[in-house]
Design a protein around this motif. Structure first.
Motif, PDB file in Angstrom:
ATOM      1  N   PHE A   1       0.829  -1.194   0.000  1.00 55.97           N
ATOM      2  CA  PHE A   1       0.000   0.000   0.000  1.00 55.97           C
ATOM      3  C   PHE A   1       0.869   1.250   0.000  1.00 55.97           C
ATOM      4  CE2 PHE A   1       0.792  -0.936   4.461  1.00 55.97           C
ATOM      5  CZ  PHE A   1       1.074   0.312   5.002  1.00 55.97           C
ATOM      6  N   THR A   2       0.221   2.354  -0.278  1.00 59.39           N
ATOM      7  CA  THR A   2       0.859   3.660  -0.179  1.00 59.39           C
ATOM      8  C   THR A   2      -0.084   4.612   0.535  1.00 59.39           C
ATOM      9  OG1 THR A   2       1.742   5.549  -1.428  1.00 59.39           O
ATOM     10  CG2 THR A   2      -0.008   4.273  -2.477  1.00 59.39           C
ATOM     11  N   LEU A   3       0.480   5.473   1.339  1.00 61.30           N
ATOM     12  CA  LEU A   3      -0.283   6.515   2.007  1.00 61.30           C
ATOM     13  C   LEU A   3      -0.122   7.844   1.290  1.00 61.30           C
ATOM     14  CD1 LEU A   3       0.452   5.658   5.752  1.00 61.30           C
ATOM     15  CD2 LEU A   3      -1.594   5.123   4.425  1.00 61.30           C
ATOM     16  N   GLY A   4       0.308   7.758   0.039  1.00 61.01           N
ATOM     17  CA  GLY A   4       0.434   8.950  -0.782  1.00 61.01           C
ATOM     18  C   GLY A   4       1.855   9.306  -1.136  1.00 61.01           C
ATOM     19  N   ASP A   5       2.833   8.695  -0.455  1.00 59.40           N
ATOM     20  CA  ASP A   5       4.225   8.995  -0.787  1.00 59.40           C
ATOM     21  C   ASP A   5       4.936   7.717  -1.215  1.00 59.40           C
ATOM     22  OD1 ASP A   5       4.136   7.886   1.741  1.00 59.40           O
ATOM     23  OD2 ASP A   5       4.696   9.723   2.762  1.00 59.40           O
ATOM     24  N   SER A   6       5.583   7.031  -0.298  1.00 58.95           N
ATOM     25  CA  SER A   6       6.295   5.806  -0.644  1.00 58.95           C
ATOM     26  C   SER A   6       5.351   4.608  -0.638  1.00 58.95           C
ATOM     27  CB  SER A   6       7.456   5.575   0.335  1.00 58.95           C
ATOM     28  OG  SER A   6       6.977   5.486   1.657  1.00 58.95           O
ATOM     29  N   VAL A   7       5.824   3.515  -1.252  1.00 65.22           N
ATOM     30  CA  VAL A   7       5.058   2.268  -1.319  1.00 65.22           C
ATOM     31  C   VAL A   7       5.728   1.242  -0.416  1.00 65.22           C
ATOM     32  CG1 VAL A   7       4.259   0.404  -2.820  1.00 65.22           C
ATOM     33  CG2 VAL A   7       4.302   2.750  -3.665  1.00 65.22           C
TER      34      VAL A   7
END
Length: 432
Positions: free
Chosen positions: A264-270
C-alpha cells in the motif's frame, strides 16, 4: 589438485570424528592451530564447488530476532505520531489487516471446502458450473469478512452499490464491492474484496484491492434525491467516491498466493508487508518499493487480440521481435488475476495491459474506480506510469459510475511511454 581434495576430505573426516565421538577427545591432544586449519579446510571443501550459491555464513531467517521486525501495527503507530491527521486511516488499515488475514485463510482452504470436486454439494448452479459456484461462494465470504472487519471498528458506514439502483448495466456490475465512509473523518473508501476469485480452486493467486479518498467538496451537503433516508444516504456515499484516481489519499492491495503480501501507499512511498504465519502478523519486507524504469515482460490476455486496434498490435509485435526501444525481446506472462500481474510488474518491471477489444470488451474489462485507479495510483507512487487507450493519464479520468470500465496500461515508466507513442498514431505505425 586431486591430492589436495583427497587430503582435505581426510582432514574433514578426522575433524568430524574428533567432534562427534566424545571418548576419542580424551585420547588425543589437538593443537589449536591445527584445529583451526582443519576447520577452515572443512568449510572450504564444502563450499568451493558451488561458489555461485554459497555467499558466506548467513543467519537463517528463523534465527533472526523477532524484536527487529517491523509489524504493520508498529509501522502505523510511528506514522500517525508524525502525521496525526492519519489517525482515522490507522483504524481503517487495522481493520483491513484483520480481514486480509481471514480471507487468506479462506483462500488457502478454498480447494478443500469449496472445490469443484466436492460431490457433497448439490446446488443446481454448482451442477451447471462448479467454477462459477466456487467463485461466487468465495466472493460472498470475502465480502462478509471485510464488511464485518470494518463494522467491528464502530467507525465505518458501508453500502454495497447495486447496479439496478444506480442505473448501471448488470453485465458491468461486480458483486461484493463495498463503499465505506469513516464516521469520525471525511475519508471514504472503495474496496473489491476478491479479485480473481475464479482462480482460487486452481490455487492461483487472488487479491483484495482498495482505494481511499477524502470526501469531495462537490458531494458535501448533497444527501441525494430519494425520499427514503437510507437510499439517500447510499446515493450520497456513492457520489462521494466518484473521483479521479489522482484524488486518492491511499491505495493498495493484498495478494493471496504462496505468501500473503499487503502492499500500500499513504500517498508517498510504497510499502510491502508479508504475513508471517508463525507470528500471524504482517511484517515489513518490502520498504520503499520502486518499479524498475524498464522491464522485459508484458502482461495481457492475448485471447482477445483479434479485437485489438492496429496501434496496440504493432506495439506488441515490436516487443516480441525485439524491434523496440530497448532492442530486447520481451516475455509474455499473464496470470488472469490483476493483483498477481500488477505485483509481478511492480517488482520486476514491464507493463500490464488490458486494452479495449471490438469483439468482447469495447470499453475494456476492468472497473476503473476500484481496480484500475487504485493500482495506477500505487504504481505511480512507486515511480511507474499509467494511461488509458487514448494515452490519457489514467489518474485523470473522472468515473461517472461505480462499475464503469476502462482500458488500462500500467507499468514501468519507459515501457508505458513507449506504448504511448504507438497509441498516438492513427495508422498504427510507430512514431518517428
Amino acid at each position: 589438485k586431486h591430492k589436495q581434495l583427497t587430503m582435505g576430505k581426510m582432514q574433514t573426516r578426522l575433524l568430524l570424528s574428533l567432534l562427534l565421538v566424545p571418548s576419542w577427545a580424551t585420547c588425543f591432544t589437538v593443537n589449536p592451530q591445527v584445529a583451526a586449519r582443519l576447520s577452515s579446510t572443512a568449510i572450504s571443501a564444502t563450499t568451493s564447488e558451488d561458489k555461485r550459491y554459497y555467499v558466506g555464513k548467513q543467519t537463517p531467517p528463523l534465527m533472526e530476532s523477532t524484536t527487529q521486525r517491523i509489524t504493520l501495527t508498529r509501522y502505523l503507530n510511528t506514522i500517525v505520531k508524525e502525521q496525526p491527521e492519519l489517525i482515522p486511516l490507522q483504524s481503517l488499515f487495522l481493520s483491513l489487516q484483520m480481514a486480509c488475514k481471514t480471507i487468506s485463510n479462506l483462500v488457502n482452504r478454498a480447494g478443500l471446502v469449496y472445490g469443484v470436486k466436492d460431490r457433497s454439494l448439490r446446488d443446481e448452479q454448482y451442477q451447471r458450473d462448479g467454477r462459477f459456484y466456487s467463485m461466487k461462494r468465495l466472493d460472498q465470504l470475502s465480502t462478509n469478512v471485510l464488511r464485518n472487519a470494518l463494522r467491528f471498528t464502530g467507525k465505518v458506514h458501508m453500502v454495497t452499490p447495486s447496479a439496478i439502483r444506480f442505473g448501471e448495466e448488470v453485465a458491468e456490475h461486480q458483486p461484493g464491492v463495498l463503499v465505506a465512509s469513516a464516521l469520525d473523518s471525511n475519508y471514504v473508501a472503495v474496496l473489491d474484496p476478491m479479485d480473481g476469485s475464479g482462480n482460487a480452486d486452481a490455487s492461483i493467486c487472488t487479491g483484495t484491492v482498495f482505494g481511499i479518498f477524502e470526501e469531495s467538496k462537490d458531494s458535501e451537503g448533497d444527501n441525494g434525491v430519494s425520499d427514503d433516508d437510507e437510499t439517500r444516504e447510499q446515493e450520497h456515499l456513492v457520489k462521494s467516491v466518484l473521483q479521479p484516481g489522482k484524488n486518492m489519499r491511499a491505495a493498495g492491495y493484498c495478494l493471496y498466493s504462496s505468501a500473503t503480501v499487503l502492499v500500500f501507499t499513504l500517498g508517498d512511498s510504497v510499502m510491502g508487508f508479508t504475513l508471517d504465519p508463525q507470528l500471524n502478523e504482517f511484517v515489513l519486507t518490502h520498504p520503499n518499493l520502486t518499479i524498475p524504469e524498464r522491464g522485459n515482460v508484458y502482461s495481457c490476455n492475448e485471447a482477445n487480440s483479434e479485437g485489438w486496434d492496429d496501434s496496440f498490435k504493432s506495439y506488441l509485435k515490436a516487443l516480441k521481435t525485439g524491434k523496440n526501444q530497448s532492442e530486447q525481446r520481451y516475455a509474455h506472462r499473464y496470470v488472469g488475476s490483476m493483483v498477481g500481474d500488477i505485483h509481478r510488474t511492480l517488482l520486476y518491471g514491464g507493463i500490464f495491459c488490458y486494452p479495449a477489444d471490438s469483439d468482447q470488451h469495447p470499453r475494456g474489462n476492468l472497473q476503473l474506480l476500484y481496480k484500475s485507479a487504485p493500482m495506477a495510483f500505487l504504481v505511480t507512487r512507486a515511480g511507474g506510469k499509467s494511461i488509458n487507450q487514448e494515452a490519457q493519464d489514467l489518474l485523470e479520468v473522472q468515473p461517472e459510475r461505480v462499475h464503469q470500465k476502462s482500458p488500462c496500461f500500467i507499468g514501468s515508466p519507459k515501457d508505458v511511454a513507449e506504448l504511448e507513442t504507438y497509441l498516438l498514431q492513427k495508422d498504427g505505425g510507430k512514431k518517428e
